[in-house]
Design an enzyme around this catalytic site. Structure first.
Site, short mmCIF file in Angstrom:
data_model
loop_
_atom_site.label_atom_id
_atom_site.label_comp_id
_atom_site.label_asym_id
_atom_site.label_seq_id
_atom_site.Cartn_x
_atom_site.Cartn_y
_atom_site.Cartn_z
N HIS A 125 -11.16 -4.53 10.46
CA HIS A 125 -11.79 -4.17 9.04
C HIS A 125 -12.88 -3.39 8.95
O HIS A 125 -13.67 -3.65 8.14
CB HIS A 125 -11.96 -5.75 8.24
CG HIS A 125 -11.04 -6.35 7.68
ND1 HIS A 125 -9.85 -7.15 8.54
CD2 HIS A 125 -10.78 -6.66 6.64
CE1 HIS A 125 -9.13 -7.75 7.52
NE2 HIS A 125 -9.46 -7.48 6.42
N GLU A 176 0.76 -1.11 -0.10
CA GLU A 176 -0.11 -0.16 0.07
C GLU A 176 0.75 1.32 -0.12
O GLU A 176 0.63 2.19 -0.68
CB GLU A 176 -1.05 0.03 1.17
CG GLU A 176 -2.02 -0.86 1.02
CD GLU A 176 -1.75 -2.30 1.52
OE1 GLU A 176 -0.71 -2.65 2.06
OE2 GLU A 176 -2.48 -3.45 1.32
C1 LIG Z 1 -2.43 -4.60 4.63
C2 LIG Z 1 -3.70 -5.58 3.93
N1 LIG Z 1 -3.76 -5.27 2.47
C3 LIG Z 1 -4.93 -5.89 2.03
C4 LIG Z 1 -5.48 -6.84 2.83
C5 LIG Z 1 -6.56 -7.91 2.25
N2 LIG Z 1 -6.16 -9.16 1.91
C6 LIG Z 1 -6.67 -9.87 3.15
S1 LIG Z 1 -5.59 -11.35 2.78
C7 LIG Z 1 -5.11 -10.87 1.60
C8 LIG Z 1 -4.31 -11.91 0.83
C9 LIG Z 1 -3.03 -12.20 1.59
O1 LIG Z 1 -2.30 -13.59 0.89
P1 LIG Z 1 -1.14 -14.11 1.64
O2 LIG Z 1 -0.32 -13.22 2.30
O3 LIG Z 1 -0.44 -14.83 0.53
O4 LIG Z 1 -1.72 -15.09 2.56
P2 LIG Z 1 -3.00 -16.12 2.13
O5 LIG Z 1 -4.48 -15.71 2.32
O6 LIG Z 1 -2.85 -16.57 0.91
O7 LIG Z 1 -2.95 -17.29 3.29
C10 LIG Z 1 -5.51 -9.64 0.88
C11 LIG Z 1 -4.80 -8.88 -0.04
C12 LIG Z 1 -5.36 -6.97 4.21
N3 LIG Z 1 -5.94 -7.92 4.76
N4 LIG Z 1 -4.15 -6.19 4.76
#
Ligand SMILES: Cc1ncc(C[n+]2csc(CCOP(=O)(O)OP(=O)(O)O)c2C)c(N)n1
Lengths: 323, 316
Positions: free
Chosen positions: B128, B59
């Site tokens: 959230h 971000e």
């Molecule tokens: C700082 C932030 N940006 C965006 C999000 C929205 N978001 C939640 S989970 C996710 C994907 C994260 O992927 P990863 O770190 O690979 O973990 P996974 O969900 O695959 O276990 C996103 C974009 C968030 N929770 N926090």
């Protein structure tokens, strides 16, 4: 198919742990459909070998930090299944009193410092927990789980540097399931070899097959021993895959169905069971028996959540401050 | 034409991309995934990966890159998935986007638009669910707008892109399924609007609380003012309504302390005190991180019954 190098009892425990996560989450998905569980629900199905292999390698006195995809980690850390299920319901009997829900399971007594729902938000926290151990001269390891999506955040790079610079007793366990929501690793990282990123900080690294509970357990054991010895932090990449969508809101349109099917062939539970059967450590009847016991635990957890109580609205503003 | 709030956002976005070559969209999962809330669905196919750019989870970097691209002559629309994650980009928003114009003695401007979503009500718990509109509305150098209606969902983006300075556009997932008539005209981002005329009390609000205020107003013969533009505030429209009704309740999903509601109440005190028959009242979120449990979340948020009670308590 290689033999499992563990005594039978240990193997059965690992298998049981993976099944406990799987069945708990299948039930959670069902209850979500029924409207009993709400908000976000991120399933770990497919990735069970990581938490199941790691948790037995982590000592009771160690710290654990996890993400919003943490039902399995909390469960195998020892949080009772009923307390997890009640939390997902939002009941007072939940491990976070119903305040956190699925994404924010906590259990301070078991040194489980939460489900963090800000991507990479747990890494600085884990770094600080490790700093406290260093300053207090405790032989505690802090283990931080996070997804590969987190490596794009500044918090990842800043924490890795700090941890290595100060030789902190922290293990960074990256669960690389190849997708951050709908974004494939190769579409978001210029360098897709995650260990190279960690190595850039001078950190010791390991890359392991996250679908094989033997590999994950051995890697976690090594990493915890390394960190506990005072040699500084360690980064482990577990290569794994989630079989379900990112969350219950995700239509899952960004992956090839064939890719999912290919990974399912490597599913951690059936492949491990097959190995155990091949070396006569498990029969189909024994498998069914374990599964039935796990299902009973799940049903009891759901019943406990169902029978749980709602916190009175008068208590709404409690626990904002300590006193 | 009857559309949903979500469709109105999508139409506005498509028009913006089609109208100006310099406009491009970037953010997490805006392209291949189709947008977290499906707002940018189809945009990647229509406008291509140059102009609809999926970003990593970075971000701070991609919002900052939006500031830079704006300096460099582009018209970026940066989508931050939810306002909660905008906190990771706060430094670039405050220390660059908002300040560059002044710090450079007026030499440079930052025509950046940030779209983000806000608001609770879906049991997403504390990380959230918070409303940080008032934090952004506290910063000189940026404009802050909140789309609470179909027309604003459609038109605010275009109006924001026409500004020479940074604008943050707040969108509300709680309203995404609401349906309404889309009118043909453009919208301004200068004035508050009276969404319902009334005689007994002025209910001042913005964003996802607008439908709640409208519901309460039916019971109260209340006049509802939708702030729309949270910075700079259109004080005049507020004062005109208060002069008529002589009572005001401010409804704000932020926490009460140091909120937009506090600012609005202060302005009424400063400039409309002698028009009042009773103290200004506020209905805000309780000062607690948002709990997950449904009944607690509902209790933490402004609700129509609370608005009615607050209005009755000041004699409406
Ligand atoms: C700082 C932030 N940006 C965006 C999000 C929205 N978001 C939640 S989970 C996710 C994907 C994260 O992927 P990863 O770190 O690979 O973990 P996974 O969900 O695959 O276990 C996103 C974009 C968030 N929770 N926090």
């Amino acid at each position: 198919m290689s033999a499992v190098p563990y005594p039978r009892e240990k193997s059965i425990a690992l298998l049981t742990d993976m099944l406990r996560i799987r069945r708990l989450e299948e039930k959670a998905a069902e209850l979500y459909g029924a409207g009993k569980i709400r908000g976000f629900l991120h399933l770990y199905i497919g990735e069970e070998a990581v938490a199941a292999g790691c948790m037995p390698a982590i000592a009771a006195g160690d710290n654990v930090v996890a993400t919003y995809r943490e039902h399995g980690h909390a469960l195998l850390r020892g949080v009772p299944m009923g307390a997890i299920m009640a939390e997902m319901y939002g009941k007072r009997e939940g491990c976070s009193r119903g305040r956190g829900g699925s994404m924010h399971l906590f259990d301070a007594a078991r040194r489980f410092y939460g489900g963090n729902a800000i991507v990479a938000g747990g890494l600085p926290l884990a770094t600080g927990l490790a700093l406290a151990s260093l300053l207090k001269k405790e032989s505690r390891v802090t283990v931080c789980f996070f997804g590969e999506g987190a490596v794009a955040e500044g918090a990842f790079h800043e924490s890795m540097n700090l941890a290595q610079l100060w030789k902190l007793p922290v293990a960074f366990f990256c669960e690389n399931n190849l997708y951050a929501m709908g974004t494939a690793l190769a579409r978001s990282e210029s360098q897709t070899d995650l260990c190279i990123k960690a190595a850039a900080f001078g950190m010791a690294t390991l890359k392991v097959d996250g679908m094989d509970v033997v590999a994950t357990h051995d890697a976690a054991t090594k990493a915890c021993a390394h960190v506990r010895s005072g040699a500084g932090p360690m980064f482990v990449e577990f290569q794994t895959y989630r079989f379900r969508a990112h969350s219950m809101f995700d239509p899952d349109l960004y992956r090839d169905k064939k890719e999912i099917e290919e990974w399912k062939k490597r599913g951690p539970i059936h492949t491990f069971s097959a190995r155990l059967k091949a070396q006569d450590h498990l029969s189909e009847a024994q498998f069914l028996d374990i599964d039935a016991r796990v299902m009973r635990e799940v049903d009891e957890a759901a019943a406990l959540a169902e029978a749980g109580t709602w916190e009175p609205v008068e208590d709404l503003t409690r626990d904002v401050y300590t006193t | 034409m009857t559309v949903t709030y979500r469709e109105a956002l999508r139409l506005g976005l498509r028009e913006a991309l089609a109208a100006d070559e310099r406009v491009f969209l970037m953010g997490e999962d805006v392209g291949k995934y189709g947008g977290t809330y499906a707002v940018s669905k189809g945009m990647l196919e229509e406008f291509g990966p140059e102009r609809v750019r999926d970003t990593p989870l970075s971000e701070l970097a991609f919002v900052g890159a939006g500031v830079g691209a704006a300096l460099g002559g582009m018209r970026p629309i940066v989508e931050v998935m939810t306002v909660n994650f905008s906190l990771l980009a706060l430094d670039q928003i405050v220390n660059n986007a908002a300040l560059l114009r002044h710090m450079s003695g007026g030499q440079v401007s930052v025509p950046l638009v940030i779209r983000t979503s806000s608001g609770a009500g879906r049991q997403l718990a504390a990380q959230h669910s918070h409303s940080f509109e008032s934090w952004y509305a506290a910063i000189p150098g940026i404009k802050v707008v909140a789309a609470a209606t179909i027309d604003d969902a459609h038109g605010m983006l275009g109006a924001a892109l026409a500004e020479p300075d940074p604008v943050i556009v707040f969108e509300y997932p709680a309203l995404f399924e609401t349906k309404g008539e889309l009118s043909a005209g453009k919208v301004d981002i200068a004035k508050a609007r009276v969404r319902r005329p009334g005689r007994k009390v002025t209910l001042i609000t913005y964003g996802a609380s607008l439908p709640k205020a409208l519901k309460a107003a039916e019971e109260l013969d209340g006049e509802v003012v939708d702030l729309r533009v949270l910075r700079p505030l259109d004080t005049q429209t507020i004062l005109e309504s208060v002069r008529k009704t002589r009572r005001a309740v401010v409804i704000d999903e932020s926490w009460r302390s140091v909120s937009l509601a506090a600012e609005v109440a202060a302005r009424i005190m400063e400039q409309g005190f002698y028009d009042l028959d009773a103290p200004v009242a506020r209905v805000c979120s309780e000062e607690v991180p948002m709990p997950y449990a449904r009944h607690l979340e509902e209790a933490a948020l402004p609700q129509p019954e609370k608005i009615v009670a607050a209005a009755r308590a000041i004699g409406a």
